[in-house]
Design an enzyme around this catalytic site. Structure first.
Site, mmCIF file in Angstrom:
data_model
loop_
_atom_site.group_PDB
_atom_site.id
_atom_site.type_symbol
_atom_site.label_atom_id
_atom_site.label_comp_id
_atom_site.label_asym_id
_atom_site.label_seq_id
_atom_site.Cartn_x
_atom_site.Cartn_y
_atom_site.Cartn_z
ATOM 1 N N PRO A 143 0.824 -1.208 0.000
ATOM 2 C CA PRO A 143 0.000 0.000 0.000
ATOM 3 C C PRO A 143 0.859 1.258 0.000
ATOM 4 C CG PRO A 143 -0.764 -1.573 1.638
ATOM 5 C CD PRO A 143 0.557 -2.076 1.137
ATOM 6 N N GLU A 144 0.349 2.300 -0.627
ATOM 7 C CA GLU A 144 1.055 3.572 -0.674
ATOM 8 C C GLU A 144 0.344 4.574 0.222
ATOM 9 O OE1 GLU A 144 2.107 4.522 -4.768
ATOM 10 O OE2 GLU A 144 2.317 2.386 -5.229
ATOM 11 N N LYS B 16 4.523 5.343 5.340
ATOM 12 C CA LYS B 16 3.883 4.042 5.516
ATOM 13 C C LYS B 16 3.889 3.580 6.975
ATOM 14 C CE LYS B 16 5.048 3.031 0.754
ATOM 15 N NZ LYS B 16 5.776 2.196 -0.215
ATOM 16 N N ARG C 86 11.271 -2.266 -9.994
ATOM 17 C CA ARG C 86 9.813 -2.270 -9.877
ATOM 18 C C ARG C 86 9.192 -2.154 -11.260
ATOM 19 N NH1 ARG C 86 8.187 -0.409 -4.865
ATOM 20 N NH2 ARG C 86 6.124 -1.207 -5.446
#
Length: 263
Positions: free
Chosen positions: A2-3, A53, A253
């Protein structure tokens, strides 16, 4: 992973469940946190803050629970008395009369005093949070041009939490598409118009994602308004220029881009 928008929405859900309610029971899995169970029982959660985060759960007695979900941690809200069906390992339980919040699987959990908050290694390293309403495009622009960041390629910089907290891979993809740049650029090479556009996009896109319900479906929509322009859309036509979206790898990524309109 999650960002920032998803982390903030999770914090909102936790706050809505227990903020301002006396804690009727507190439980920690880790031995070093056990002494705090009795100290926190009867206290209130005053707010839940995000720093990138990481989550900071602030209590009315001045203590703060620091937690970082890393890859596997997850918070859940349940009705008090409910027994969740899960194979995850419970780490934290904060219970009120009607709602309980549970943290599963995370290992990076600490209790901090107000003084320790100012010296915590992660919190010292992390940059300003893109969802902090006090952060302005002018401050982001100054950060882009600072000696520390001006020579960094955007492919890596936009994943670095010490630059701006809360960014991540899908935001990197969408921000760079919005300003028509590839990941190989550096801030020092941009003209004034490009710098201004990027400084605004670095705040506008995460905030739009947050306000329109965050990452609801990776292939489709962020709620009603936010829709991925490129992420997970390789092989489709770019809605800006009609070029075909391609997928590659940048900074280990997946990265999506339009070779026709991102230069």
């Amino acid at each position: 992973m999650p960002e920032g928008p998803e982390i903030r929405r999770a914090a909102d859900n936790l706050e809505a469940a227990i903020k301002g309610k006396p804690l009727t029971d507190v439980w920690f899995a880790f031995a070093q946190l056990k002494p705090y169970e009795s100290q926190l029982t009867g206290q209130l959660v005053t707010r839940i803050e995000t720093r990138g985060k990481a989550l900071l759960t602030h209590f009315s007695n001045g203590l703060t629970l620091y937690s970082h979900n890393q890859l596997y941690g997850v918070w859940r809200v349940i009705d008090t008395g409910e027994i969740p069906q899960t194979t995850r390992i419970l780490r934290v339980r904060l219970q009120t009369a009607d709602k309980t919040i549970l943290l599963y699987s995370a290992s990076d959990i600490e209790m901090l005093t107000a003084e320790q908050l100012t010296t915590h290694p992660f919190l010292q390293r992390v940059g300003p949070d893109v969802l902090d309403a006090r952060l302005t495009p002018e401050e982001v622009k100054a950060r882009l041009l600072s000696p520390r960041f001006r020579n960094r390629q955007f492919s890596g910089l936009l994943l670095d939490q010490s630059f701006l907290a809360g960014l991540g891979n899908y935001l990197r993809v969408e921000i760079l598409w919005q300003v028509g740049l590839t990941g190989q650029h550096k801030a020092k090479d941009l003209n004034e118009a490009q710098l201004n556009a990027l400084s605004h996009a670095l705040l506008d896109i995460p905030r739009l994602s947050y306000t329109t319900r965050g990452q609801a479906d990776e292939n489709k929509h962020h709620g009603a308004l936010f829709r991925f322009k490129l992420f997970h859309r390789d092989g489709e036509a770019c809605e800006r220029c009609g070029g075909i979206i391609e997928k590659t790898t940048l900074s280990s990524r997946p990265f999506y881009w339009c070779p026709h309109c991102q230069k």
